[in-house]
Design an enzyme around this catalytic site. Structure first.
Site: not given
Ligand code: NAD
Length: 290
Positions: A58, A102, A125
């Site tokens: 990422k 994460q 997200d």
């Protein structure tokens, strides 16, 4: 004897993601000309090697389009309170337009609380309850990256969605459920199957578009797929021999489907592309003063 050719068009997620990246780079340049450098804070807790790899991918993807990514790596011993304080600081930092924590988090961390603490306007997200709720009522503020990537692949291939029978296999909060909501918002008739579904094949055979996100290699066999169906394989499974495969028997199903995504190289690259998309969108909203 000549090997039988596959009939499905293979959807090249890598190429679609690459084309998106070129446009994203231009949008980042336009933002920078206005004095806004898009910033993504990536929080990694613990030393799970798969998570570390995802985070480094990422970060690299951010750099490739000019997004400033700021990594926050913490040992698994970090307390709930310390993590919430960090998120509070990132929420208040005007240089941070997106915050990504994460997953999975260590068991002592209250994941729900962490996700709820991220400011909804920085929740790239799309896991905050506010953004989940927006999706339920048909608004897309930050669509979760993986299903958003699938929608973009379908759009790229000009695959009609309205009125079509869609079956989503997998009902997780990060893939299956938001996927079903996004397809419903586009007027598809959607069925969701999961591990407790009885006779999966009786559902999958009806699908004009079949999206599979279960994490089970060869879950979908050719006899479970309607001829001409569009098959999107979200699954990522590492076999004991090290090979990475999806949830669909690619070889068999590609002889029956009209379109199919490969694993790797299908949905995977799109997930990261959509994370960049959400981060740039967030920075654009900031630049516009929203
Ligand atoms: P999850 O484990 O949270 O959820 C899996 C879902 O599949 C559950 O709803 C479960 O009930 C269902 N399921 C499991 N076995 C089944 C079976 N035999 N029949 C029908 N349904 C079954 O997983 P997830 O996070 O949603 O991820 C699903 C898969 O997608 C995994 O392989 C994961 O690695 C992959 N994934 C890929 C990307 C990507 O970028 N391509 C992103 C996220 C997840």
């Amino acid at each position: 004897m000549k090997a039988e050719q596959s009939t499905a068009k293979i959807i090249d997620g890598k190429a679609v993601a690459r084309a998106m990246r070129d446009k994203q780079r231009a949008r980042v340049e336009a933002l920078m000309a206005k004095g806004v450098t898009p910033g993504l804070a990536v929080v990694l807790v613990g030393d799970n090697p798969a998570s570390a790899l995802y985070v480094s991918n990422k970060v690299k993807a951010c750099e490739a389009v000019g997004i400033k990514s700021i990594s926050h790596r913490h040992p698994a011993t970090i307390t709930n309170e310390e993590l919430l304080v960090l998120i509070g600081k990132l929420n208040a930092d005007p240089n941070v337009h997106g915050i990504l924590v994460q997953l999975p988090l260590p068991p002592h961390i209250d994941m729900a609380k962490v996700l709820e603490t991220i400011a909804p306007e920085k929740d790239v997200d799309g896991f905050h309850l506010y953004n989940v709720g927006a999706l339920v009522v048909g608004r897309q503020i930050f669509p979760p990256c993986t299903p958003y990537g699938v929608m973009n692949l379908l759009e790229h291939e000009n695959i009609p969605i309205e009125g079509r029978n869609v079956v989503v296999v997998g009902a997780s909060n990060i893939v299956g459920k938001p996927m079903a909501l996004m397809l419903m918002a586009r007027d598809a008739t959607v069925a969701i199957c999961h591990a407790k579904t009885r006779d999966l094949a009786q559902f999958t055979i009806l699908a004009d578009i079949l999206v599979v996100a279960a994490g089970v290699p060869k879950l979908i066999l050719p006899q479970m797929v309607k001829t001409g169906a569009v098959v999107i394989d979200v699954g990522i499974n590492r076999l004991p021999n090290g090979k990475v495969v999806g949830d669909v028997d690619f070889e068999g199903v590609s002889k029956k489907a009209s379109y199919i995504t490969p694993v790797p190289g299908g949905v995977g690259p799109m997930t990261i592309a959509m994370l960049l998309e959400n981060t740039i969108q967030s920075a654009e909203r900031t630049a516009e003063g929203h």
